[in-house]
Design a protein around this motif. Structure first.
Motif, PDB file in Angstrom:
ATOM      1  N   ALA A  53      20.034  56.459  36.045  1.00 28.00           N
ATOM      2  CA  ALA A  53      21.468  56.376  36.300  1.00 28.00           C
ATOM      3  C   ALA A  53      22.075  55.264  35.449  1.00 28.00           C
ATOM      4  N   LEU A  54      23.297  55.486  34.982  1.00 27.61           N
ATOM      5  CA  LEU A  54      23.972  54.474  34.170  1.00 27.61           C
ATOM      6  C   LEU A  54      24.034  53.129  34.888  1.00 27.61           C
ATOM      7  N   LEU A  55      24.336  53.153  36.185  1.00 29.58           N
ATOM      8  CA  LEU A  55      24.400  51.893  36.927  1.00 29.58           C
ATOM      9  C   LEU A  55      23.054  51.191  36.929  1.00 29.58           C
ATOM     10  N   ASP A  56      21.969  51.930  37.118  1.00 32.99           N
ATOM     11  CA  ASP A  56      20.644  51.309  37.122  1.00 32.99           C
ATOM     12  C   ASP A  56      20.297  50.718  35.765  1.00 32.99           C
ATOM     13  N   ARG A  57      20.742  51.350  34.703  1.00 31.83           N
ATOM     14  CA  ARG A  57      20.494  50.803  33.367  1.00 31.83           C
ATOM     15  C   ARG A  57      21.199  49.456  33.203  1.00 31.83           C
ATOM     16  N   VAL A  58      22.427  49.365  33.695  1.00 37.98           N
ATOM     17  CA  VAL A  58      23.169  48.099  33.612  1.00 37.98           C
ATOM     18  C   VAL A  58      22.511  47.043  34.504  1.00 37.98           C
ATOM     19  N   LEU A  59      22.088  47.435  35.696  1.00 36.02           N
ATOM     20  CA  LEU A  59      21.435  46.480  36.591  1.00 36.02           C
ATOM     21  C   LEU A  59      20.133  45.966  36.008  1.00 36.02           C
ATOM     22  N   ALA A  60      19.424  46.795  35.258  1.00 34.03           N
ATOM     23  CA  ALA A  60      18.196  46.339  34.606  1.00 34.03           C
ATOM     24  C   ALA A  60      18.508  45.277  33.552  1.00 34.03           C
ATOM     25  N   ALA A  61      19.623  45.439  32.852  1.00 34.12           N
ATOM     26  CA  ALA A  61      19.985  44.494  31.794  1.00 34.12           C
ATOM     27  C   ALA A  61      20.334  43.120  32.353  1.00 34.12           C
ATOM     28  N   CYS A  62      20.888  43.081  33.567  1.00 31.76           N
ATOM     29  CA  CYS A  62      21.300  41.794  34.157  1.00 31.76           C
ATOM     30  C   CYS A  62      20.373  41.381  35.293  1.00 31.76           C
ATOM     31  N   ALA A  63      19.113  41.794  35.214  1.00 28.01           N
ATOM     32  CA  ALA A  63      18.155  41.497  36.287  1.00 28.01           C
ATOM     33  C   ALA A  63      17.893  39.999  36.432  1.00 28.01           C
ATOM     34  N   ASP A  64      18.183  39.195  35.406  1.00 31.23           N
ATOM     35  CA  ASP A  64      17.964  37.747  35.480  1.00 31.23           C
ATOM     36  C   ASP A  64      19.091  37.012  36.193  1.00 31.23           C
ATOM     37  N   ALA A  65      20.131  37.705  36.582  1.00 34.75           N
ATOM     38  CA  ALA A  65      21.253  37.047  37.251  1.00 34.75           C
ATOM     39  C   ALA A  65      20.816  36.430  38.574  1.00 34.75           C
ATOM     40  N   GLY A  66      21.385  35.271  38.895  1.00 31.57           N
ATOM     41  CA  GLY A  66      21.092  34.663  40.184  1.00 31.57           C
ATOM     42  C   GLY A  66      21.578  35.527  41.325  1.00 31.57           C
ATOM     43  N   THR A  67      22.800  36.000  41.213  1.00 30.13           N
ATOM     44  CA  THR A  67      23.398  36.933  42.171  1.00 30.13           C
ATOM     45  C   THR A  67      24.031  38.069  41.382  1.00 30.13           C
ATOM     46  N   THR A  68      23.795  39.291  41.812  1.00 29.21           N
ATOM     47  CA  THR A  68      24.444  40.447  41.199  1.00 29.21           C
ATOM     48  C   THR A  68      25.336  41.104  42.231  1.00 29.21           C
ATOM     49  N   VAL A  69      26.614  41.186  41.912  1.00 27.58           N
ATOM     50  CA  VAL A  69      27.608  41.788  42.805  1.00 27.58           C
ATOM     51  C   VAL A  69      28.085  43.086  42.166  1.00 27.58           C
ATOM     52  N   VAL A  70      28.012  44.181  42.906  1.00 25.50           N
ATOM     53  CA  VAL A  70      28.538  45.459  42.435  1.00 25.50           C
ATOM     54  C   VAL A  70      29.781  45.788  43.247  1.00 25.50           C
ATOM     55  N   VAL A  71      30.884  45.971  42.559  1.00 25.21           N
ATOM     56  CA  VAL A  71      32.148  46.298  43.222  1.00 25.21           C
ATOM     57  C   VAL A  71      32.279  47.807  43.227  1.00 25.21           C
ATOM     58  N   ALA A  72      31.897  48.404  44.351  1.00 27.19           N
ATOM     59  CA  ALA A  72      31.903  49.861  44.489  1.00 27.19           C
ATOM     60  C   ALA A  72      31.399  50.193  45.884  1.00 27.19           C
ATOM     61  N   ASP A  73      31.493  51.458  46.248  1.00 24.98           N
ATOM     62  CA  ASP A  73      30.868  51.903  47.485  1.00 24.98           C
ATOM     63  C   ASP A  73      29.355  51.829  47.340  1.00 24.98           C
ATOM     64  N   ARG A  74      28.682  51.521  48.421  1.00 27.92           N
ATOM     65  CA  ARG A  74      27.226  51.355  48.412  1.00 27.92           C
ATOM     66  C   ARG A  74      26.532  52.665  48.025  1.00 27.92           C
ATOM     67  N   ARG A  75      25.427  52.538  47.258  1.00 25.96           N
ATOM     68  CA  ARG A  75      24.627  53.678  46.849  1.00 25.96           C
ATOM     69  C   ARG A  75      23.203  53.173  46.609  1.00 25.96           C
ATOM     70  N   PRO A  76      22.218  54.078  46.551  1.00 27.93           N
ATOM     71  CA  PRO A  76      20.854  53.647  46.225  1.00 27.93           C
ATOM     72  C   PRO A  76      20.785  53.115  44.790  1.00 27.93           C
ATOM     73  N   THR A  77      20.075  52.011  44.606  1.00 33.48           N
ATOM     74  CA  THR A  77      19.861  51.439  43.278  1.00 33.48           C
ATOM     75  C   THR A  77      18.411  50.990  43.163  1.00 33.48           C
ATOM     76  N   THR A  78      17.988  50.751  41.923  1.00 34.81           N
ATOM     77  CA  THR A  78      16.592  50.398  41.693  1.00 34.81           C
ATOM     78  C   THR A  78      16.281  48.951  42.048  1.00 34.81           C
ATOM     79  N   ARG A  79      17.297  48.128  42.271  1.00 37.91           N
ATOM     80  CA  ARG A  79      17.037  46.763  42.724  1.00 37.91           C
ATOM     81  C   ARG A  79      18.149  46.323  43.667  1.00 37.91           C
ATOM     82  N   PRO A  80      17.853  45.345  44.527  1.00 36.40           N
ATOM     83  CA  PRO A  80      18.862  44.911  45.509  1.00 36.40           C
ATOM     84  C   PRO A  80      20.050  44.236  44.826  1.00 36.40           C
ATOM     85  N   VAL A  81      21.236  44.513  45.346  1.00 40.49           N
ATOM     86  CA  VAL A  81      22.459  43.875  44.870  1.00 40.49           C
ATOM     87  C   VAL A  81      23.351  43.607  46.084  1.00 40.49           C
ATOM     88  N   ARG A  82      24.414  42.836  45.862  1.00 39.24           N
ATOM     89  CA  ARG A  82      25.422  42.619  46.901  1.00 39.24           C
ATOM     90  C   ARG A  82      26.580  43.590  46.642  1.00 39.24           C
TER      91      ARG A  82
END
Length: 295
Positions: free
Chosen positions: A41-70
């Motif tokens: 998924a495009l979102l998962d690709r972006v989340l993989a790129a910023c996996a080093d972030a201290g906190t990752t916040v996704v502004v959207a309705d909740r959905r399954p992702t490959t790593r935990p986010v807020r």
């Protein structure tokens, strides 16, 4: 500015905000963050790129992702990117904030490091990518968090608040530096963009890396290994034993490393042993070192 900058080579701490709640009108309202490129998924690709972030916040309705986010939403869903950014920024604490859209198939961790380095080196308030046509991409950017908060507060105090404001109203008030990157800034706004991205996965010379990243995401594996070592092992097993031995041997090497709870070094050592064994098999089949005389 550049005070208290980390030593050269030290990763710059940052938080990440991913804006994934747009209407995708040019895609007919399709679920753009869930569209797949290279099996991910495009979102998962972006989340993989910023996996080093201290906190990752996704502004959207909740959905399954490959790593935990807020997960958060702007107070009025659909109020636009500035309102969405402000909602995400409430949950960040780092000095630097990376702001990303959810439709960047070729974004890499190295891209974010380049943006953060440019931010620190120049003393600007924001560092953003420019695309192949030289256009600013404010949703592939790193910003000084304090500067974002200050300007967002000023805009929110206006007669119409943040609702419906274009991003240029925000970035236009910041001092910016720019990093050209036509590939990392490529986004999927249309169906043609998606088709091009899927084709480009196999054309830009990194198809094997893409495939391995997709498999690791699918299996929940966070392990970097030397693929060259494993490919050499597969070649040796195929030539020295039999072609079907190649995938079976690499599987057994991975299994052995996992049994020992080892990381990349354990994989490399197991691969070395298996490769040596395959070479011994090849020597025997080709009449290698002679058997000593019995008498």
């Amino acid at each position: 500015m550049t005070d208290n900058a980390p030593a050269p080579g030290t990763p710059v701490p940052y938080d990440a905000i991913v804006l994934a709640g747009g209407a995708a009108r040019r895609l007919g309202g399709a679920d753009k963050p869930g569209l797949r490129v290279g099996g991910r998924a495009l979102l998962d690709r972006v989340l993989a790129a910023c996996a080093d972030a201290g906190t990752t916040v996704v502004v959207a309705d909740r959905r399954p992702t490959t790593r935990p986010v807020r997960w958060v939403r702007e107070e009025s869903p659909g109020a636009g990117p500035v309102a969405a950014l402000e909602a995400g920024l409430r949950h960040t604490t780092a000095v630097h904030t990376v702001v990303l859209s959810a439709d960047l198939p070729f974004l890499r961790p190295a891209t974010l490091r380049s943006l953060l380095t440019a931010l620190g080196d120049t003393g600007a308030e924001g560092a953003l990518l420019t695309d192949a046509d030289g256009r600013d991409q404010p949703l592939v950017a790193a910003y000084r968090t304090a500067a974002l908060r200050c300007e967002l507060a000023a805009l929110a105090a206006g007669p119409d608040g943040l609702t419906g404001l274009p991003l240029r109203r925000l970035t236009g008030a910041l001092s910016l530096t720019r990093v050209p990157d036509p590939l990392a800034s490529f986004d999927c706004d249309t169906w043609d963009d998606l088709v091009n991205a899927r084709a480009r996965i196999r054309e830009h010379g990194h198809v094997l890396d893409e495939w391995i990243s997709a498999v690791k995401d699918e299996l929940g594996i966070d392990l970097d290994v030397d693929t060259g070592v494993l490919l050499d092992l597969a070649r040796d097993a195929a030539h020295g034993v039999a072609r079907p031995a190649a995938p079976l041997t690499t599987f057994l090497v991975g299994y052995a490393a996992a049994q020992g709870k080892g990381g990349p070094d354990a994989v490399a050592e197991a691969a070395r042993k298996a490769a040596a064994l395959a070479l011994r098999w090849e020597e025997e089949s080709s009449g290698g070192p002679s058997v000593p005389d019995a008498g």
